[in-house]
Scaffold this motif. Structure first.
Motif, short mmCIF file in Angstrom:
data_model
loop_
_atom_site.label_atom_id
_atom_site.label_comp_id
_atom_site.label_asym_id
_atom_site.label_seq_id
_atom_site.Cartn_x
_atom_site.Cartn_y
_atom_site.Cartn_z
N LEU A 161 42.28 49.75 -22.62
CA LEU A 161 42.90 50.06 -23.90
C LEU A 161 41.89 50.68 -24.86
N ASP A 162 40.63 50.22 -24.78
CA ASP A 162 39.60 50.78 -25.64
C ASP A 162 39.35 52.26 -25.32
N VAL A 163 39.32 52.57 -24.04
CA VAL A 163 39.13 53.96 -23.63
C VAL A 163 40.31 54.81 -24.09
N ASP A 164 41.50 54.32 -23.88
CA ASP A 164 42.70 55.05 -24.29
C ASP A 164 42.71 55.28 -25.80
N ALA A 165 42.31 54.29 -26.56
CA ALA A 165 42.27 54.43 -28.02
C ALA A 165 41.29 55.52 -28.44
N LEU A 166 40.16 55.62 -27.77
CA LEU A 166 39.20 56.68 -28.09
C LEU A 166 39.77 58.06 -27.76
N ILE A 167 40.42 58.16 -26.62
CA ILE A 167 41.00 59.44 -26.21
C ILE A 167 42.07 59.88 -27.21
N LYS A 168 42.85 58.95 -27.72
CA LYS A 168 43.91 59.28 -28.67
C LYS A 168 43.36 59.85 -29.99
N LYS A 169 42.10 59.61 -30.28
CA LYS A 169 41.49 60.12 -31.52
C LYS A 169 41.08 61.59 -31.43
N ALA B 269 29.74 51.32 -25.60
CA ALA B 269 28.54 50.49 -25.66
C ALA B 269 28.27 50.03 -27.09
N GLU B 270 28.39 50.95 -28.04
CA GLU B 270 28.16 50.59 -29.44
C GLU B 270 29.15 49.53 -29.90
N ASP B 271 30.42 49.70 -29.56
CA ASP B 271 31.44 48.73 -29.95
C ASP B 271 31.19 47.35 -29.36
N ALA B 272 30.60 47.32 -28.16
CA ALA B 272 30.33 46.05 -27.49
C ALA B 272 28.93 45.52 -27.78
N GLU B 273 28.22 46.24 -28.64
CA GLU B 273 26.83 45.89 -28.95
C GLU B 273 26.00 45.76 -27.68
N ALA B 274 26.19 46.74 -26.78
CA ALA B 274 25.47 46.79 -25.51
C ALA B 274 24.56 48.01 -25.49
N ASP B 275 23.65 48.04 -24.54
CA ASP B 275 22.74 49.18 -24.42
C ASP B 275 23.44 50.39 -23.81
N TYR B 276 24.35 50.16 -22.89
CA TYR B 276 25.08 51.26 -22.28
C TYR B 276 26.36 50.73 -21.65
N ALA B 277 27.27 51.66 -21.33
CA ALA B 277 28.50 51.33 -20.61
C ALA B 277 28.40 51.95 -19.21
N CYS B 278 28.89 51.25 -18.24
CA CYS B 278 28.81 51.69 -16.85
C CYS B 278 29.56 53.00 -16.65
N ILE C 236 36.07 65.76 -26.07
CA ILE C 236 35.13 64.64 -26.05
C ILE C 236 34.58 64.56 -24.63
N THR C 237 33.32 64.18 -24.51
CA THR C 237 32.73 64.06 -23.17
C THR C 237 32.78 62.61 -22.70
N THR C 238 32.67 62.46 -21.40
CA THR C 238 32.64 61.11 -20.84
C THR C 238 31.42 60.35 -21.36
N ASP C 239 30.31 61.05 -21.56
CA ASP C 239 29.12 60.39 -22.11
C ASP C 239 29.36 59.88 -23.53
N GLN C 240 30.09 60.64 -24.33
CA GLN C 240 30.42 60.17 -25.68
C GLN C 240 31.25 58.90 -25.62
N ILE C 241 32.22 58.88 -24.71
CA ILE C 241 33.06 57.69 -24.57
C ILE C 241 32.21 56.49 -24.18
N ARG C 242 31.31 56.69 -23.23
CA ARG C 242 30.43 55.60 -22.80
C ARG C 242 29.57 55.10 -23.97
N LYS C 243 29.04 56.02 -24.74
CA LYS C 243 28.19 55.64 -25.88
C LYS C 243 28.99 54.83 -26.89
N LEU C 244 30.20 55.28 -27.20
CA LEU C 244 31.03 54.57 -28.17
C LEU C 244 31.44 53.19 -27.67
#
Length: 116
Positions: free
Chosen positions: A1-9, A26-35, A16-24
């Motif tokens: 759902l988080d990915v879908d919400a980003l795509i809807k924006k 990770a930031e939302d989860a307060e993590a270093d990166y997203a798989c 938007i790039t896949t790398d941007q989605i991963r970065k966002l």
């Protein structure tokens, strides 16, 4: 759902790039990166759900606006790169043919990247 919400924006005419989605993510989860693998899977799931929404006459997530980090199209989206290219062309993008085994890509994609 988080990915879908980003795509809807992502607005029409923007990408938007896949790398941007991963970065966002990770930031939302307060993590270093997203798989990258898991993110790619969820982007594809969002794309397939969007196609179901189209069949059911509902507003789909504009998954076709998601490109790889180099602007190339995603072969794993429903309908493959041909369908993604068709939709992007309808929104004013120019598609460059792939070279060798590389998929087609959006010309000058950097100019239309949307910051979210």
């Amino acid at each position: 759902l988080d990915v879908d919400a980003l795509i809807k924006k992502v607005e029409k005419g923007r990408l938007i790039t896949t790398d941007q989605i991963r970065k966002l993510l990770a930031e939302d989860a307060e993590a270093d990166y997203a798989c990258p693998l898991a993110t790619g899977i969820f982007i594809r799931i969002a794309a397939e759900a969007a196609e179901e929404d189209i069949v059911n006459a509902q507003e789909p997530s504009p998954y076709w606006r998601v490109v790889k980090s180099d602007g190339s199209l995603n072969e794993k989206f429903p309908g493959g790169v041909q369908w993604q290219a068709k939709r992007l062309i309808e929104e004013g993008q120019t598609i460059e043919p792939g070279k060798g085994k590389k998929p087609p890509k959006v010309k000058d994609f950097e100019k239309v990247i949307q910051e979210i």
